[in-house]
Design a protein around this motif. Sequence first.
Motif, mmCIF file in Angstrom:
data_model
loop_
_atom_site.group_PDB
_atom_site.id
_atom_site.type_symbol
_atom_site.label_atom_id
_atom_site.label_comp_id
_atom_site.label_asym_id
_atom_site.label_seq_id
_atom_site.Cartn_x
_atom_site.Cartn_y
_atom_site.Cartn_z
ATOM 1 N N PRO A 58 15.998 -3.764 -52.676
ATOM 2 C CA PRO A 58 14.765 -3.061 -53.035
ATOM 3 C C PRO A 58 14.781 -1.654 -52.445
ATOM 4 O O PRO A 58 15.495 -1.378 -51.470
ATOM 5 C CB PRO A 58 13.668 -3.910 -52.383
ATOM 6 N N LEU A 75 8.134 -3.989 -52.757
ATOM 7 C CA LEU A 75 8.267 -5.337 -53.321
ATOM 8 C C LEU A 75 7.044 -5.657 -54.164
ATOM 9 O O LEU A 75 6.284 -6.593 -53.861
ATOM 10 C CB LEU A 75 8.429 -6.365 -52.194
ATOM 11 N N GLY A 77 4.445 -7.149 -56.660
ATOM 12 C CA GLY A 77 4.295 -8.461 -57.288
ATOM 13 C C GLY A 77 4.768 -9.628 -56.446
ATOM 14 O O GLY A 77 4.598 -10.776 -56.841
ATOM 15 N N MET A 78 5.360 -9.366 -55.288
ATOM 16 C CA MET A 78 5.849 -10.461 -54.434
ATOM 17 C C MET A 78 4.712 -11.026 -53.602
ATOM 18 O O MET A 78 3.824 -10.303 -53.167
ATOM 19 C CB MET A 78 6.954 -9.968 -53.497
ATOM 20 N N GLU A 97 13.348 -13.589 -53.718
ATOM 21 C CA GLU A 97 13.748 -13.712 -55.109
ATOM 22 C C GLU A 97 12.562 -13.407 -56.017
ATOM 23 O O GLU A 97 11.472 -13.936 -55.827
ATOM 24 C CB GLU A 97 14.265 -15.115 -55.408
ATOM 25 N N TYR A 98 12.807 -12.527 -56.987
ATOM 26 C CA TYR A 98 11.835 -12.268 -58.039
ATOM 27 C C TYR A 98 12.079 -13.286 -59.134
ATOM 28 O O TYR A 98 13.178 -13.375 -59.679
ATOM 29 C CB TYR A 98 12.027 -10.875 -58.650
ATOM 30 N N LYS A 99 11.060 -14.041 -59.484
ATOM 31 C CA LYS A 99 11.163 -15.006 -60.575
ATOM 32 C C LYS A 99 10.751 -14.312 -61.875
ATOM 33 O O LYS A 99 9.855 -13.478 -61.876
ATOM 34 C CB LYS A 99 10.244 -16.198 -60.336
ATOM 35 N N GLU A 100 11.429 -14.659 -62.959
ATOM 36 C CA GLU A 100 11.072 -14.093 -64.250
ATOM 37 C C GLU A 100 9.764 -14.712 -64.722
ATOM 38 O O GLU A 100 9.534 -15.910 -64.574
ATOM 39 C CB GLU A 100 12.180 -14.360 -65.264
ATOM 40 N N CYS A 101 8.882 -13.889 -65.272
ATOM 41 C CA CYS A 101 7.567 -14.343 -65.742
ATOM 42 C C CYS A 101 7.707 -15.215 -66.980
ATOM 43 O O CYS A 101 8.558 -14.972 -67.826
ATOM 44 C CB CYS A 101 6.682 -13.146 -66.090
ATOM 45 N N ARG A 112 12.584 -4.768 -65.800
ATOM 46 C CA ARG A 112 12.264 -5.297 -64.471
ATOM 47 C C ARG A 112 13.470 -6.015 -63.888
ATOM 48 O O ARG A 112 14.189 -6.715 -64.597
ATOM 49 C CB ARG A 112 11.115 -6.294 -64.545
ATOM 50 N N ARG A 113 13.639 -5.862 -62.596
ATOM 51 C CA ARG A 113 14.705 -6.599 -61.917
ATOM 52 C C ARG A 113 14.209 -7.988 -61.586
ATOM 53 O O ARG A 113 13.057 -8.175 -61.196
ATOM 54 C CB ARG A 113 15.105 -5.896 -60.625
ATOM 55 N N THR A 114 15.083 -8.962 -61.753
ATOM 56 C CA THR A 114 14.767 -10.335 -61.379
ATOM 57 C C THR A 114 15.940 -10.889 -60.589
ATOM 58 O O THR A 114 17.016 -10.302 -60.557
ATOM 59 C CB THR A 114 14.518 -11.214 -62.625
#
Length: 161
Positions: A58, A75, A77-78, A97-101, A112-114
């Motif tokens: 990030p 970060l 949305g985390m 970890e970013y989860k995909e929506c 967007r990065r996931t």
Amino acid sequence: MNMPVRRRTGSLLERALPSLQWGEPIAAEFDDLYERMSHLLETVGGMPALSERTHWAPLADLHETDDAYVVEAELPGMKRDGIDVEITDRDLRISGEYKECQREGVLRRSTRRTGRFEYRSTLPVDVKTEDIKANLTDGVLTVTLPKAARAATSRHIDVTT
């Protein structure tokens, strides 16, 4: 400065361009250069190694005050429970970890990065591990690491809102 070299089966050039047959001395030199650059980015730049393509770092700022180091990482949305902040010796590691929506319809474009992310930084001095604070506000994680005169111990830091 000499850097340690990690060896893999097959050279980097052989893996990337299997149709070209480079001589072993040239391929070995490129492999060595690749490994050194990977190590440099990993240790100095706070970025994951080049071989870890699934990870990304990030955007973050590291600044120093008279009595502490402060890291501000973006970060958006985390949630705080999805972020892991660890300190070991003088190495700071922020990961998660970013989860995909989940969405309806067909995704036509995404920028967007996931997936897994990781930020690493080596601090020039020891820090007081018991006084480290991590705060997540408006999508910016702020980690405050007070400087210490003694050696640090490993500790997990909880993120607060």
